[in-house]
Scaffold this active site. Sequence first.
Site, PDB file in Angstrom:
ATOM      1  CE  LYS A 169      -4.122  -2.458   2.291  1.00 23.13           C
ATOM      2  NZ  LYS A 169      -4.879  -2.148   3.506  1.00 23.13           N
ATOM      3  NE  ARG A 240      10.472 -10.408   3.517  1.00 24.94           N
ATOM      4  CZ  ARG A 240      10.389  -8.694   3.426  1.00 24.94           C
ATOM      5  NH1 ARG A 240      11.228  -8.307   3.704  1.00 24.94           N
ATOM      6  NH2 ARG A 240       9.147  -8.575   4.744  1.00 24.94           N
ATOM      7  CG  HIS A 263       7.128  -9.013   9.103  1.00 26.58           C
ATOM      8  ND1 HIS A 263       7.414  -9.769   9.466  1.00 26.58           N
ATOM      9  CD2 HIS A 263       6.974  -8.880   8.014  1.00 26.58           C
ATOM     10  CE1 HIS A 263       8.113 -10.210   8.831  1.00 26.58           C
ATOM     11  NE2 HIS A 263       8.119  -9.718   7.559  1.00 26.58           N
ATOM     12  CE1 TYR A 272      12.036 -14.977   8.869  1.00 30.22           C
ATOM     13  CE2 TYR A 272      10.652 -13.030   8.971  1.00 30.22           C
ATOM     14  CZ  TYR A 272      11.109 -14.226   8.259  1.00 30.22           C
ATOM     15  OH  TYR A 272      10.877 -13.895   7.304  1.00 30.22           O
TER      16      TYR A 272
END
Length: 292
Positions: A169, A240, A263, A272
């Site tokens: 967005k 990544r 995020h 992670y």
Amino acid sequence: MDGLLENYFKDIKKKKLSKNTLDAYERDMERFEKFVKERNENIEEIDSVTMMSYAQQMIKNGKANSSITRNIVSIRNFYKYLVNSGRIDRNPVENYQLPKVKRSLPTILKIDEVDQLLDMPDVATNKGIRDKSMLELMYATGMKVTELMSIVIYDVDLKLSYIKCKGMKDKERIIPFGSYALKWINEYLKIRSEINVNNLDYLYVNLQGDKMTRQGFWKIVKKYAEESNINKTINSYTLRHSFAVHLLQNGADIKTIQELLGHTNLTTTQIYAGISKKSKVAEIYKKYHPRA
């Protein structure tokens, strides 16, 4: 395509979803529309039995649970649109149970494996310099492939070593990068004009001078992954994922990593932390167990 679907896609395009998400919705709904027509049914009048039959067909065709779930969500959103626009009274997919998706952990490279992969490009060639620069920047910033491919030269500040990155967005975030990436961006900029024959503003272009695509980048990663002989499944997102875990292992806090990765939900980033913990336990075991 049915006019109803065309109107639906016009509506969801207003929500500024990513191109990948829009493409997925369109593919999912086109397949479902074809299935409904083959059953001689009206797409506005389906019931849970139709949805059940479609799910069974996807299972029979070997679709993964994650793919089936995404298809059902796409169809559910379409019928939600029909309810909201007054075309139907109820959503026939609203209470359809989604299959349980087993989330597989992403592949993480060790630091020496990252070095091995990033050393693959032949930096005696323009292509190799460009590829080395892209890979170094991806590992330095943890950007998604689509974000990396969308960077223009004005987004890069070489003096302060940071990049302006637009995510979902068009939400902008600032990501710093280190000396390795800085070096290879500078090396690439020296030869960029030789590749950028169409004079585009994109930082990275393909050898024809056009914007680099996700598929083009994936082919580059796949080639170097095969040449590196690293015994792991490496894809466009491996750097990544490795970026995030290596930061955690070196003491970075989860909130900072969330911000760097872009995020919106901390839960997404926390996967992670689990990988980092498991990796540390394995290292301690191998180091101290007498028969490891």
